[in-house]
Design a protein around this motif. Structure first.
Motif, PDB file in Angstrom:
ATOM      1  N   GLY A 351      -4.413  -0.002  10.009  1.00  0.00           N
ATOM      2  CA  GLY A 351      -5.314   0.736   9.132  1.00  0.00           C
ATOM      3  C   GLY A 351      -4.669   1.994   8.572  1.00  0.00           C
ATOM      4  N   GLU A 352      -3.867   2.680   9.401  1.00  0.00           N
ATOM      5  CA  GLU A 352      -3.203   3.887   8.899  1.00  0.00           C
ATOM      6  C   GLU A 352      -2.159   3.547   7.851  1.00  0.00           C
ATOM      7  N   LEU A 353      -1.448   2.440   8.065  1.00  0.00           N
ATOM      8  CA  LEU A 353      -0.478   2.023   7.050  1.00  0.00           C
ATOM      9  C   LEU A 353      -1.171   1.691   5.737  1.00  0.00           C
ATOM     10  N   ASN A 354      -2.283   1.021   5.815  1.00  0.00           N
ATOM     11  CA  ASN A 354      -3.032   0.691   4.606  1.00  0.00           C
ATOM     12  C   ASN A 354      -3.518   1.965   3.910  1.00  0.00           C
ATOM     13  N   LEU A 426       9.608   5.426   5.104  1.00  0.00           N
ATOM     14  CA  LEU A 426       9.592   6.279   6.291  1.00  0.00           C
ATOM     15  C   LEU A 426       8.369   5.991   7.155  1.00  0.00           C
ATOM     16  N   ALA A 427       7.210   5.817   6.518  1.00  0.00           N
ATOM     17  CA  ALA A 427       5.992   5.504   7.277  1.00  0.00           C
ATOM     18  C   ALA A 427       6.138   4.165   7.998  1.00  0.00           C
ATOM     19  N   LEU A 428       6.701   3.148   7.310  1.00  0.00           N
ATOM     20  CA  LEU A 428       6.928   1.863   7.959  1.00  0.00           C
ATOM     21  C   LEU A 428       7.870   2.009   9.140  1.00  0.00           C
ATOM     22  N   ASP A 429       8.899   2.798   8.957  1.00  0.00           N
ATOM     23  CA  ASP A 429       9.874   2.990  10.020  1.00  0.00           C
ATOM     24  C   ASP A 429       9.231   3.660  11.235  1.00  0.00           C
TER      25      ASP A 429
END
Length: 1534
Positions: A351-354, A426-429
């Protein structure tokens, strides 16, 4: 030139400070306080604008990009919605299309389904369709999805036609997957199947458009998809052209123009094939559009250089048992990763990634697209916004695989390389790194998390609702904390799975603490980092006024409870930058968020939300008013003002409507109750706002309360429904309390405006306020020290004037309440019938609620019936009488609002004013033509309006028609014009008025024949009987109106002369016009044509200073006049409040200029300190420069630090010279009437930007700025300093003394008082009796403390006054010049501002005396004896002028020569002033002074305040000579 020097050595000089003022210098505390409290005057915004808002043309030009308006920021309620979706899948699994040769292995996964895993291809395509629909449902659940799997042409047509019928005018989504059919043709045809799946059948794009209609959004996932986009546009253009040519398609379901609202998303360009890499899905484009997080993670891991090290765990497949090397070769490159969480739950990693992805794509689109296109794509339709947001990801990913997605409208290619994509990586990492740690180090935690999420997904909806009910039944604390955590539907609910076990064993408080802690967990630092970036932008880059790229992210952060407060604070700082920032925030979509936050009970949000809403309402209140009614958003601001709203009044006899609107009805003791509250507040210590017990425990300051009042004021402005919902006596009483007790003028001002708005066009509210004593409270505020507050009261009183349709409004109110009562009665009966059948608590509550509303309705009906119209009328007259007391207010802003109030009164009672004006005009003509006895007899018999309030208002308008401020004069003239126009069209009086007009024209012609000053017939055309209404009648431009120099009824009781008003219309033989016709010179400034002037330069011919407001009458006459004060006041909330003023901002141009001036001033003082000794032995006869004034200068004045010397002649011309450059900087007209003159000049704010004050003999004071440049010259204020001035041949005119340290004007002249004006409040502070009937000839004061001042009189006396005493006892000393031996005239008295504070007086008999206020006798005295030969006899000449240097012990006297004296009485030098021949002949006729006996007399002198310089001018000379003391006689020492 012969120079005479005095005796040697000189007598000792005084070395002690006079008057006991040495204590002022010894008190460091006093000097420090004066230095800290030193302020500049007449530099407020009202002095630059006179209450006029920024003109629209300035906003449109917007040279500094301060406004950048976006008027269409609001997303309209009836925006388009995608209600239906057609999912068309042409896969024909197992059969490849003939035109594409696929690789082996090849991409075959569709919607994450591998068809090879299904034995039956039909089941495979069904699963693919279900998955595709499920993926689309993550974008929009409200859309109705229909699948069409491997359809034929007939199916497609029927399918599309059916969708359009059910969707009506809403948008349809058309998704086309053509992986199993040939690529689209060059003409854009797409392929489907025949019934037997033996042939590929093309479908014309034109037909598809016809079937689906518009609006639509098309998604094409097939090879060469760009062909469809190109041909679609061509067909749309063809349809539009055919429609324009009259060729209509009967099958079309919508007009051709609607097709322009269609959007298209295509997977590749017209010459490209889709990727075939087996590691990725075949429908990569569809995956990007419908599941961007999953495809982003997969591509990120495949592209990562760490896939063999850090992320190796994601590529391991422990369950793999396939030994096929070819399969293992590409499967080993496919990561196997599942991000835990739920897409819609922002507190889970997925959810945070979305959430982050939404913020990043919004930012990319907002910074890359034009604003209209961004709004169209991302703010109108949720489905369109989601698809285009995900399309940005496709624009980034697919070019890596040689596919370039295409869209219509086209998006720029720079999107794929936008810097924000690095933030996404960066967020994905960060998330994947945490997942790696969980998988390698704590696998149990990861498994538990998976179990919890599975439980959440599997729990039935009923259990969730049951849990919510249980949570809502908890304690008060639990409810409030839960509410704070759920501020809006955009916020997250507490994680149900996390509560599953704790609910059974924990209390309600701990039950909420655990989810709160869980909520605060953040899996990435994305939002915190971007908030920091936004904060840095605000600190270092905000002055550029370029949109910050973090703004869309800040919008998303508002959804986070963790960072919400910080985000709101930063947002507030951004909105504080100006209107451009507010418009930008609104366009990005901030409004729904801050609207929903109004439902939050969190007290820490109140100051921030109030500030944000004040900024929003300041730029656009009309688009927000209706939204505030929803869910009672306005109550948020009411609660800021009245925290205990609805509770305090219930116990005091006040009936409150329990259901909105807020209207409450006062019982008979409402007024006494409010007075009790005031008394209660006053008896509990300090009367300040913050100490009064009526203030609830509320953390908001008075400034924040002022913002809340402003929001409510904007909410009810021109919005009757808002007025109905907002009005309550409890709120109004609280506003009155703030008016009485708050020390913040802004709060008082807006409370007053809001009270007025609540009564506007509402007789019931007006009557309640009158009954409750609210209006009396407003009238008391007319004496408020702040001009804006006084103006606000006048605006409120304007709202309180009754309307012509008051009776109709009362009847309408009665009908509304009766109808409401009947509706409620019917509802109550229905509930009672239902309650008999079943007993439910909800029904009982509804029944009780309706019963309360019925009771309220009955009370309101009674209130409407008790409205006393006569009482309202009497209150109107009381209000008007109180407002008339501000006729001579010192602020042009206040006087302007008085005129607007009077115009409303004139409009309401115009018939009375027709009678008054006609009666007044008739009386004036009788007095002109008849004898005094006849005139008195006529007046006694026929003055029907004498003593009425209407006659008083009429006289006030005539006074205002000669207001010293041009805009006020213009507005008053419009009101008078309106009355005269109505008089000229009156049925009974128009004929008589026409005869009066002819009589005055005839009289004017007679005056011309007699050689008197007359006028042309064209100048005397009055308002003829128009054939249409006054609103459509364009008036002939008329010249200014006058009442003569007096401008007010004199002490004998005669009214303001209407004939004097007509004089400027050219209807009088008198040449004493106060203002001649206005014309415009070549320079665009107003100039006046030649009046009765025999001088070489006509009166009033010089340019006039610019002023705020319009300079010409409107083409269409309209009453009542519109007040601009509210719009002007609204601009305060558009201006930066969280930062320093520009003049205080280090490094700004204004700050640097102020520092430069301060350093310059200090250097001038240091340079001139050493010249004090030079003044005693230097040569004063050295003429440094001669300035040509063109006319005889009457008054001259040096500036302290600027190289300016200003002169005023005997009429209205003022000239500014630069004595250092020997140049004329500007020459302008003061605008005083013919026959009057400028009698005094003073400089204000000399330590900074200098202002010039002029005082003229008719009692008018004017303030100018930018006097050094004619193009920048402005008159910023003007007022009547003295009324009832008596103009006599020996009149000294208006005399002033300016005290910079106290901001006080001491004003006197041919009157019996000394009036003290306060420049800060622009009001009369006190009138001090002069205690003599003699004329005041000079005035001076102590410039350091400002308590003592001294006046000289025409009878030779001097009087000392102390302002600290009662005005009746303020005269503390009386002196007689020359021991009273003979009657003399004090021509000057002056107290030094520096030095030893010598107080020197000079009389016309030549006696110069030095005084100490502690002594009755002069401390020093000497006489300037001058004789002239007259027929063999010596006669002593008159000393015409005397001046004292501000710092040096030097006195100058002037007769026919200049004499320089020490303060001990020693003469230092004597010389004649250089007489220039030019200009003498031109001034003889005008001045009336005979050349014999007066030639060569000094008329005026002036010392420079610091330098050893003296300016002098002769009585028949137009030149000013400036002398400078030089060190030529160094052998004379002191």
């Amino acid at each position: 030139m012969a120079v005479v020097y005095g005796p040697q050595p000189l007598k000792p000089l005084n070395v002690e400070t006079r008057h006991g003022f040495e204590d002022q210098y010894s008190s460091e505390q006093l000097l420090q306080a004066m230095a800290n409290d030193f302020i500049f005057y007449f530099d407020d915004k009202r002095h630059r604008t006179n209450g006029n808002p920024t003109p629209e043309e300035v906003k449109e030009n917007d040279e500094n990009h301060y406004y950048q308006p976006i008027y269409d920021w609001k997303i309209v309620k009836d925006r388009q919605k995608t209600v239906s979706a057609a999912l068309l899948l042409c896969l024909n699994l197992g059969v490849d299309p003939p035109d594409v040769i696929k690789t082996h292995p090849c991409a075959r996964v569709e919607t994450w389904v591998d068809p090879l895993n299904f034995q039956d291809s039909k089941k495979a395509i069904e699963q693919i369709g279900k998955n595709l629909q499920a993926q689309y449902e993550t974008l929009s659940l409200r859309t109705r999805y229909k699948q069409s799997l491997d359809p034929c042409v007939e199916d497609v047509k029927r399918f599309c036609n059916s969708l359009r019928r059910t969707s009506k005018d809403d948008r349809i989504l058309f998704h086309y997957n053509g992986h199993g059919v040939p690529q689209p043709t060059q003409s854009g045809e797409i392929w489907v199947f025949n019934r037997g799946y033996t042939q590929y059948i093309p479908v014309s794009l034109y037909d598809l458009q016809t079937w689906l209609g518009a609006p639509c959004i098309y998604v094409y996932d097939c090879n060469s998809a760009g062909n469809i986009v190109t041909n679609f546009q061509k067909f749309v253009e063809k349809r539009i052209k055919d429609e324009q040519d009259g060729v209509h398609n009967p099958a079309a379901v919508c007009p051709a123009g609607a097709y322009t609202e269609c959007f298209q998303l295509a997977s590749c360009q017209s010459d490209e094939l889709l990727l075939m890499s087996p590691e990725l899905p075949a429908d990569l484009f569809s995956c990007c559009l419908t599941c961007p997080i999953e495809i982003s993670v997969r591509v990120f891991l495949m592209q990562s250089t760490l896939k063999d090290s850090k992320y190796k765990i994601f590529f391991e497949n422990p369950n793999a048992d396939d030994t096929n090397d070819s399969k293992k070769s590409f499967k080993s490159n496919i990561p196997n990763v599942n991000i835990p969480g739920v897409l819609s739950d922002r507190r889970t990693p997925l959810g945070e990634l979305n959430w982050i992805f939404t913020a990043i794509t919004d930012t990319i689109a907002w910074t890359s697209l034009p604003r209209p296109l961004f709004k169209k794509l991302f703010r109108h339709d949720l489905m369109v916004a989601a698809l285009f947001r995900n399309f940005l990801l496709a624009k980034r990913i697919m070019p890596w695989y040689n596919c370039h997605p295409v869209s219509d409208p086209e998006l720029p290619d720079t999107i794929c390389n936008h810097p924000m994509w690095k933030s996404w990586d960066l967020a994905l990492d960060e998330v994947l790194s945490k997942l790696v740690n969980d998988l390698t180090e704590v696998p149990q935690t990861s498994e538990l998390e998976g179990v919890l999420i599975a439980q959440q997904q599997e729990r039935p909806q009923s259990e969730r609702s049951q849990q919510q009910t249980e949570n809502n039944s908890g304690s008060v604390n639990a409810q409030s904390r839960f509410a704070v955590a759920n501020l809006s539907t955009m916020s997250l609910a507490n994680h149900p799975a996390a509560q599953a076990n704790s609910r059974k064993s924990m209390t309600s408080i701990s039950q909420n603490e655990q989810p709160l802690q869980h909520h605060q967990q953040q899996f990435t630092g994305f939002f915190e980092q971007n908030l920091t970036a936004f904060e840095l932008w605000l600190k270092y880059a905000s002055n550029a006024r370029h949109p910050p790229e973090q703004l869309p992210i800040v919008l998303q952060v508002l959804l986070s409870q963790v960072h919400r407060i910080r985000a709101l604070v930063l947002l507030s700082r951004f909105l504080d930058l100006g209107p451009w920032a507010v418009y930008l925030s609104l366009s990005i979509g901030i409004f729904p968020y801050v609207l929903k936050l109004l439902q939050s009970p969190a007290p820490e949000l109140k100051p921030i939300l109030v500030f944000i809403w004040a900024r929003i309402m300041s730029i656009d209140y009309k688009n927000t008013q209706a939204e505030l009614i929803k869910e009672k958003g306005y109550m948020y601001f009411v609660s800021v003002l009245v925290p205990d709203f609805g509770t305090s009044l219930a116990s005091n006899g006040l009936s409150v409507n329990p259901n909105s609107p807020l209207t409450i009805t006062a019982s008979g003791n409402a007024s006494s109750y409010r007075n009790q509250l005031y008394q209660q507040g006053l008896t509990n210590g300090n009367s300040g706002a913050h100490s009064a017990p009526f203030y609830h425990s509320n953390d908001t300051t008075d400034e924040q309360k002022a913002m809340a009042v402003f929001v409510l004021s904007s909410f009810v402005r021109d919005f009757p429904l808002g007025q109905k919902y907002c009005f309550s006596l409890e709120l109004v009483n609280k506003l009155c309390f703030y008016i009485d007790h708050s020390e913040i003028p802004l709060l008082r001002q807006w409370c007053i405006i809001l009270i007025g708005q609540l009564c506007d066009q509402n007789p019931l509210n007006r009557f309640i306020c009158v009954n409750g004593g609210i209006v009396d409270n407003l009238i008391r505020s007319l004496k408020d020290p702040v001009p804006e507050v006084r103006t606000a009261v006048l605006l409120a009183l304007k709202y309180l004037i009754s309307d012509l349709d008051d009776a109709d409004q009362i009847i309408r109110l009665q009908q509304d309440y009766e109808q409401q009562y009947q509706q409620l009665h019917v509802q109550l009966q229905q509930l009672q019938n239902a309650s008999h059948q079943q007993q439910l608590p909800q029904l009982e509550q509804q029944q009780l609620k309706i019963e309360q509303q019925l009771q309220h309705c009955q009370v309101m009906q009674m209130q409407v019936h008790t409205i006393d119209s006569r009482k309202l009328k009497r209150q109107e007259m009381t209000n008007l009488v109180a407002a008339l007391g501000l006729i001579n207010d010192g602020s042009p802003l206040v006087r302007k609002e008085v005129i607007i109030l009077l115009s409303q009164f004139v409009y309401r009672y115009v018939n009375f004013f027709i009678v008054v004006s006609f009666n007044d005009l008739t009386e004036e003509i009788i007095q002109m033509e008849g004898s005094d006895s006849e005139a008195q007899t006529y007046t006694d018999k026929h003055s029907v309006s004498h003593g009425s309030i209407f006659a008083t208002v009429w006289e006030a308008l005539l006074i205002f028609s000669e207001d010293p401020f041009p805009e006020n004069k213009l507005l008053a003239g419009q009101a008078v014009d309106y009355i005269l126009l109505e008089l000229s069209t009156h049925k009974q009086l128009s004929e008589a008025f026409g005869k009066i007009e002819k009589f005055l024209i005839k009289r004017s012609n007679t005056s011309n024949q007699n050689g008197k000053h007359g006028f042309n017939i064209s100048q005397v055309q009055l308002i003829m009987k128009p054939a249409q209404s006054f609103a459509e009648n364009s008036l002939t431009p008329r010249s200014s109106r006058a009442q003569g120099p007096n401008g007010k009824k004199d002490s004998t009781g005669n009214r303001s002369s209407l004939v004097r008003f007509f004089q400027n219309l050219g209807l009088s033989s008198s040449g004493n016009d106060s203002d001649d016709k206005v014309s415009h010179g070549a320079n665009g400034r107003k100039t006046r044509s030649s009046g009765m002037s025999l001088l070489s330069i006509p009166h009033g011919s010089a340019p006039h200073a610019k002023t705020a407001g319009p300079s010409q009458k409107p083409k269409v006459l309209k009453l009542p006049l519109d007040s601009t004060f509210q719009d002007y006041s609204r601009e305060y909330f558009q201006e930066p409040q969280m930062r320093k003023q520009e003049s205080d901002e280090f490094g700004s141009v204004e700050y640097s200029a102020r520092i430069w001036r301060r350093n310059r001033n200090e250097s001038v003082i240091q340079e001139t300190q050493s010249q004090k000794k030079l003044a005693l032995y230097g040569d004063w006869s050295n003429r440094m420069v001669t300035l040509d004034n063109k006319t005889h200068p009457k008054v001259i004045k040096f500036a302290q630090f600027e190289n300016y010397i200003v002169s005023a002649d005997e009429r209205d011309d003022i000239t500014v010279f630069d004595w250092a450059q020997n140049s004329t900087l500007s020459r302008f007209s003061n605008g005083n009437p013919f026959g009057t003159k400028v009698t005094d000049l003073k400089f204000l704010n000399e330590d900074d930007a200098i202002l010039l004050m002029t005082g003229s003999s008719e009692g008018i004071i004017k303030i100018y700025k930018n006097i050094h440049c004619l193009n920048e010259l402005e008159m910023i204020s003007s007022w009547r300093g003295l009324t009832d001035m008596l103009l006599t041949p020996r009149s000294s005119g208006l005399l002033t003394e300016w005290q910079q340290i106290r901001g006080s004007f001491l004003v006197t002249g041919d009157v019996k008082i000394i009036r003290v004006w306060d420049a800060r409040t622009e009001t009369v502070e006190v009138d001090i009796p002069a205690k003599t009937s003699s004329l005041v000839t000079s005035i001076t004061s102590d410039q350091l403390a400002g308590n003592i001042f001294v006046a000289g009189f025409a009878d030779g006396s001097l009087r000392v006054y102390d302002r600290r005493m009662d005005p009746r006892d303020s005269m503390v000393r009386l002196w007689r010049s020359g021991s009273g031996r003979q009657r003399t005239w004090i021509n000057n008295v002056h107290m030094q501002r520096g030095g030893y504070r010598e107080l020197v007086s000079g009389a016309t008999n030549g006696i110069v005396e030095l005084w100490d206020i502690r002594s009755q006798e002069p401390v020093e005295s000497f006489k300037d004896e001058n004789f002239q030969q007259n027929g063999g006899q010596k006669r002593m000449t008159t000393m015409t002028t005397m001046q004292v240097h501000e710092h040096a012990p030097i006195i100058a006297t002037g007769t026919k020569q200049i004499k320089i004296w020490t303060t001990s009485g020693d003469i230092l030098s004597s010389f004649k002033n250089h007489n220039n021949s030019g200009g003498v002949a031109g001034t003889l006729a005008a001045t009336g002074i005979r050349s014999t006996g007066s030639a060569g007399f000094l008329s005026s002198m002036a010392f420079h305040p610091h330098r050893m310089m003296l300016a002098a001018t002769n009585s028949q000379d137009s030149h000013i000579n400036i002398y400078e003391c030089q060190d030529d006689k160094s052998d004379f020492y002191y």
